[in-house]
Design a protein around this motif. Structure first.
Motif, PDB file in Angstrom:
ATOM      1  N   GLY A 142     -43.942 -95.879 -37.016  1.00 38.57           N
ATOM      2  CA  GLY A 142     -44.089 -96.377 -35.663  1.00 38.57           C
ATOM      3  C   GLY A 142     -45.232 -97.367 -35.467  1.00 38.57           C
ATOM      4  N   VAL A 143     -46.093 -97.517 -36.488  1.00 40.21           N
ATOM      5  CA  VAL A 143     -47.209 -98.458 -36.345  1.00 40.21           C
ATOM      6  C   VAL A 143     -47.114 -99.545 -37.404  1.00 40.21           C
ATOM      7  CG1 VAL A 143     -48.714 -96.683 -35.345  1.00 40.21           C
ATOM      8  CG2 VAL A 143     -48.820 -97.148 -37.795  1.00 40.21           C
ATOM      9  N   SER A 144     -47.865-100.616 -37.233  1.00 47.08           N
ATOM     10  CA  SER A 144     -47.747-101.785 -38.104  1.00 47.08           C
ATOM     11  C   SER A 144     -48.181-101.468 -39.538  1.00 47.08           C
ATOM     12  CB  SER A 144     -48.628-102.906 -37.568  1.00 47.08           C
ATOM     13  OG  SER A 144     -49.985-102.566 -37.755  1.00 47.08           O
ATOM     14  N   ALA A 145     -47.780-102.367 -40.454  1.00 47.73           N
ATOM     15  CA  ALA A 145     -48.187-102.238 -41.855  1.00 47.73           C
ATOM     16  C   ALA A 145     -49.708-102.217 -41.956  1.00 47.73           C
ATOM     17  CB  ALA A 145     -47.615-103.396 -42.674  1.00 47.73           C
ATOM     18  N   GLY A 146     -50.344-103.118 -41.222  1.00 48.18           N
ATOM     19  CA  GLY A 146     -51.805-103.188 -41.254  1.00 48.18           C
ATOM     20  C   GLY A 146     -52.435-101.887 -40.783  1.00 48.18           C
ATOM     21  N   ALA A 147     -51.872-101.306 -39.727  1.00 48.39           N
ATOM     22  CA  ALA A 147     -52.423-100.054 -39.196  1.00 48.39           C
ATOM     23  C   ALA A 147     -52.217 -98.912 -40.185  1.00 48.39           C
ATOM     24  CB  ALA A 147     -51.765 -99.714 -37.859  1.00 48.39           C
ATOM     25  N   ASN A 148     -51.104 -98.939 -40.926  1.00 55.45           N
ATOM     26  CA  ASN A 148     -50.870 -97.903 -41.929  1.00 55.45           C
ATOM     27  C   ASN A 148     -51.982 -97.878 -42.973  1.00 55.45           C
ATOM     28  OD1 ASN A 148     -48.312 -96.106 -42.242  1.00 55.45           O
ATOM     29  ND2 ASN A 148     -47.619 -97.944 -41.150  1.00 55.45           N
ATOM     30  N   VAL A 149     -52.453 -99.065 -43.342  1.00 54.55           N
ATOM     31  CA  VAL A 149     -53.526 -99.136 -44.331  1.00 54.55           C
ATOM     32  C   VAL A 149     -54.877 -98.840 -43.666  1.00 54.55           C
ATOM     33  CG1 VAL A 149     -54.676-100.639 -46.011  1.00 54.55           C
ATOM     34  CG2 VAL A 149     -52.199-100.793 -45.697  1.00 54.55           C
ATOM     35  N   ALA A 150     -55.085 -99.417 -42.472  1.00 52.76           N
ATOM     36  CA  ALA A 150     -56.380 -99.312 -41.787  1.00 52.76           C
ATOM     37  C   ALA A 150     -56.713 -97.871 -41.396  1.00 52.76           C
ATOM     38  CB  ALA A 150     -56.365-100.186 -40.543  1.00 52.76           C
ATOM     39  N   GLU A 151     -55.658 -97.132 -41.014  1.00 52.00           N
ATOM     40  CA  GLU A 151     -55.824 -95.755 -40.571  1.00 52.00           C
ATOM     41  C   GLU A 151     -56.620 -94.893 -41.554  1.00 52.00           C
ATOM     42  OE1 GLU A 151     -52.310 -93.791 -38.149  1.00 52.00           O
ATOM     43  OE2 GLU A 151     -52.078 -93.546 -40.298  1.00 52.00           O
ATOM     44  N   ARG A 152     -56.303 -95.078 -42.854  1.00 54.42           N
ATOM     45  CA  ARG A 152     -56.986 -94.258 -43.870  1.00 54.42           C
ATOM     46  C   ARG A 152     -58.486 -94.587 -43.913  1.00 54.42           C
ATOM     47  NH1 ARG A 152     -54.238 -91.577 -47.996  1.00 54.42           N
ATOM     48  NH2 ARG A 152     -56.240 -90.534 -48.076  1.00 54.42           N
ATOM     49  N   LEU A 153     -58.795 -95.889 -43.727  1.00 56.19           N
ATOM     50  CA  LEU A 153     -60.199 -96.307 -43.735  1.00 56.19           C
ATOM     51  C   LEU A 153     -60.931 -95.742 -42.534  1.00 56.19           C
ATOM     52  CD1 LEU A 153     -60.047-100.092 -44.658  1.00 56.19           C
ATOM     53  CD2 LEU A 153     -61.026 -98.244 -46.034  1.00 56.19           C
ATOM     54  N   MET A 154     -60.248 -95.787 -41.383  1.00 54.69           N
ATOM     55  CA  MET A 154     -60.880 -95.302 -40.153  1.00 54.69           C
ATOM     56  C   MET A 154     -61.129 -93.805 -40.245  1.00 54.69           C
ATOM     57  SD  MET A 154     -58.737 -97.777 -37.640  1.00 54.69           S
ATOM     58  CE  MET A 154     -59.178 -97.056 -36.074  1.00 54.69           C
ATOM     59  N   ALA A 155     -60.223 -93.090 -40.941  1.00 46.90           N
ATOM     60  CA  ALA A 155     -60.421 -91.648 -41.127  1.00 46.90           C
ATOM     61  C   ALA A 155     -61.669 -91.365 -41.960  1.00 46.90           C
ATOM     62  CB  ALA A 155     -59.186 -91.035 -41.792  1.00 46.90           C
ATOM     63  N   LEU A 156     -62.092 -92.368 -42.748  1.00 42.40           N
ATOM     64  CA  LEU A 156     -63.320 -92.209 -43.527  1.00 42.40           C
ATOM     65  C   LEU A 156     -64.548 -92.616 -42.723  1.00 42.40           C
ATOM     66  CD1 LEU A 156     -62.498 -93.537 -47.115  1.00 42.40           C
ATOM     67  CD2 LEU A 156     -62.603 -91.196 -46.289  1.00 42.40           C
ATOM     68  N   GLY A 157     -64.343 -93.099 -41.496  1.00 44.91           N
ATOM     69  CA  GLY A 157     -65.483 -93.426 -40.646  1.00 44.91           C
ATOM     70  C   GLY A 157     -65.738 -94.912 -40.476  1.00 44.91           C
ATOM     71  N   GLU A 158     -64.915 -95.771 -41.105  1.00 42.33           N
ATOM     72  CA  GLU A 158     -65.106 -97.215 -40.930  1.00 42.33           C
ATOM     73  C   GLU A 158     -64.694 -97.606 -39.505  1.00 42.33           C
ATOM     74  OE1 GLU A 158     -66.378-100.376 -41.155  1.00 42.33           O
ATOM     75  OE2 GLU A 158     -66.083-100.194 -43.328  1.00 42.33           O
ATOM     76  N   ARG A 159     -65.577 -98.348 -38.810  1.00 44.77           N
ATOM     77  CA  ARG A 159     -65.302 -98.690 -37.418  1.00 44.77           C
ATOM     78  C   ARG A 159     -65.267-100.205 -37.162  1.00 44.77           C
ATOM     79  NH1 ARG A 159     -63.442 -94.664 -37.319  1.00 44.77           N
ATOM     80  NH2 ARG A 159     -63.957 -92.737 -36.257  1.00 44.77           N
ATOM     81  N   HIS A 160     -65.761-101.005 -38.108  1.00 45.63           N
ATOM     82  CA  HIS A 160     -65.911-102.444 -37.907  1.00 45.63           C
ATOM     83  C   HIS A 160     -64.546-103.126 -38.016  1.00 45.63           C
ATOM     84  CE1 HIS A 160     -66.962-106.614 -38.858  1.00 45.63           C
ATOM     85  NE2 HIS A 160     -68.153-106.372 -38.314  1.00 45.63           N
TER      86      HIS A 160
END
Lengths: 261, 233
Positions: free
Chosen positions: A108-126
């Motif tokens: 349901g979310v974009s390709a970019g969000a699929n990859v970004a999500e994992r980074l954000m779960a690690l605490g990346e916010r930038h």
């Protein structure tokens, strides 16, 4: 060599899994070393996927011990950890690549969000850095960066599988579990994916456990091989030795049944 | 006398065909053999005598039932018959080179990377490994326009030369060669003979199967006779 270098990343002893009274797998034991790719082969129903689910902390064993080197020199009992500690490992240190990319992606979310999500779960916010890393990974897995805002359900099967791999490797995991990563893909797409996995495993010094029924896949990717039959390991060793000089009747049958193109 | 780099004692290898009535084919029986630095031992015997089986056992590609295959690895010895998989992999990475008859090429990987891979596995940087791989490809007269292409489309002779380049790009202390010149013309055979002579000169121990009489005469320090096991047990 230091004492730390002499501990495996994953240590598995006498593991058994049952579904009610039905055997999933039993008497399973092996070590997975840092930087090593271990293949698990066997026919459908031989217990491969059961074992993978058990080792990746998704299916508790009825018996046996699974230890993970959580910090250098320190082995922890995987199922002695709390549920949230196990989830944390899955989220921050492991990748799990499913046979069907739809099980490992969020459609349901974009390709970019699929990859970004994992980074954000690690605490990346930038935002800029996240976007940049997502683009880099799409390039690495040879997906046109112009597709970054498209949803994965508009992708082909091969692209979805590459996106799933990007989503898992973006966090630079220490350990990756793969269930039939090339299953269901046509041969030219398989070759591309295998080449990519080989490169990434080497570049990131990953350890990996790959479950497959495709002997060509393990010959290319795995240094060591486990052969499962009716829930048990019947043969284990160097990949080329097991495939070129199989000892067990089932392994001999498996190897001789392959069509050579 | 220096120490050998390979020392084989009491080696036995048979094949049990479980799915063909459990037939047992004995191939090697009580093989003893030492190979010293700077020599090339040519395996000789009729077809089916077990030359390739012996060579593959030395590389731990085949699993012998009994005996020892000790290989000098760094300051110590590793017995390839009983060593753990990761020890064998370390021996293959640093000590033991193997040139097979056929190239098992990964789809899509360029020839230069196929040749550079053994160096990369030893930790040599990408740029240095590529340079050395290119030099070796040039020496084996693979046209430069092919270096960036995957060898799966090359001719048999070109594939074999890529395979040889891959085997000789690292200065392994021990080299195992299975018919390295089978698909080559005479000019290319001479290049391979030179490579083998250079390996011997730097002190490598070489074991090979050479069907080509001229090549064998040129490189072999001595002949090791492999005799066919007569009876099936």
């Amino acid at each position: 060599m230091s004492a730390m270098a002499d501990l495996p990343l994953l240590r598995v002893r006498d593991v058994a899994v049952y579904y009610g009274t039905t055997l999933g797998c039993r008497d399973v034991g092996f070590d997975l070393w840092p930087g090593e790719v271990l293949g698990v082969v066997g026919e459908s129903g031989s217990g491969k996927t059961t074992l993978l689910n058990c080792l990746s902390a998704s299916l508790p064993p009825a018996r046996g011990l699974i230890e993970y080197q959580a910090r250098p020199g320190e082995m922890v009992d995987l199922y002695g950890l709390s549920e949230s500690q196990r989830r944390r490992l899955q989220r921050t240190e492991w990748g799990i690549v499913h046979q069907h990319p739809r099980d490992g992606l969020r459609l349901g979310v974009s390709a970019g969000a699929n990859v970004a999500e994992r980074l954000m779960a690690l605490g990346e916010r930038h935002y800029g850095r996240i976007r940049q890393t997502a683009e880099d990974w799409l390039r690495k897995v040879e997906i046109d960066v112009g597709r970054i805002d498209h949803r994965p359900d508009t992708f082909s099967g091969g692209m979805q599988q590459r996106l799933q791999i990007a989503r898992n490797l973006v966090i630079e995991p220490r350990l990756i579990f793969m269930d039939e990563p090339t299953g269901g893909l046509d041969v030219s797409v398989q070759a591309r994916l295998l080449d990519l996995l080989r490169q990434l495993v080497h570049e990131l010094n990953l350890s990996a456990l790959i479950v497959t029924h495709d002997l060509a896949v393990v010959r290319l990717l795995a240094q060591r091989l486990i052969v499962m039959y009716r829930g048990e390991i019947v043969e284990a060793g160097l990949t080329d030795q097991v495939l070129d000089d199989p000892q067990h009747p089932y392994t001999q049958l498996l190897v001789s049944a392959v069509l050579q193109p | 006398m220096p120490e050998p780099l390979i020392s084989v004692r009491g080696l036995n290898k048979s094949f049990t065909l479980h799915n063909q009535g459990g037939v047992v084919l004995p191939v090697l029986r009580n093989i003893d053999c030492d190979v010293y630095p700077g020599e090339c031992v040519a395996l000789q015997g009729v077809s089916g005598a077990g030359k390739s089986t012996l060579l593959r056992s030395l590389y731990a590609n085949y699993k012998p039932q009994a005996g020892q295959i000790r290989v000098r690895h760094g300051a110590g010895w590793v017995d390839m018959v009983v060593a753990e998989a990761r020890e064998i992999l370390a021996v293959r990475r640093h000590t033991l080179g193997y040139v097979s008859q056929f190239l098992r090429a990964v789809p899509r990987v360029p020839a230069v990377d196929v040749v550079a891979e053994p160096l990369r596995l030893q930790g040599v940087s990408a740029s240095q490994a590529s340079q050395r791989a290119e030099r070796m490809l040039a020496r084996l007269r693979i046209p430069q326009r092919l270096w960036s292409l995957a060898p799966s489309t090359f001719s048999g002779g070109e594939q074999q030369r890529v395979n040889i380049a891959r085997g000789f790009v690292v200065d392994y202390p021990v080299l195992l060669l299975d018919e390295p010149t089978a698909a080559l013309d005479s000019a290319n055979r001479l290049i391979v003979v030179d490579l083998i002579q250079e390996a011997k000169a730097r002190g490598a121990a070489v074991v090979g199967i050479f069907h080509d009489q001229a090549v064998r005469d040129a490189v072999a320090s001595r002949i090791f006779e492999v005799e066919r096991c007569e009876s099936a047990v």
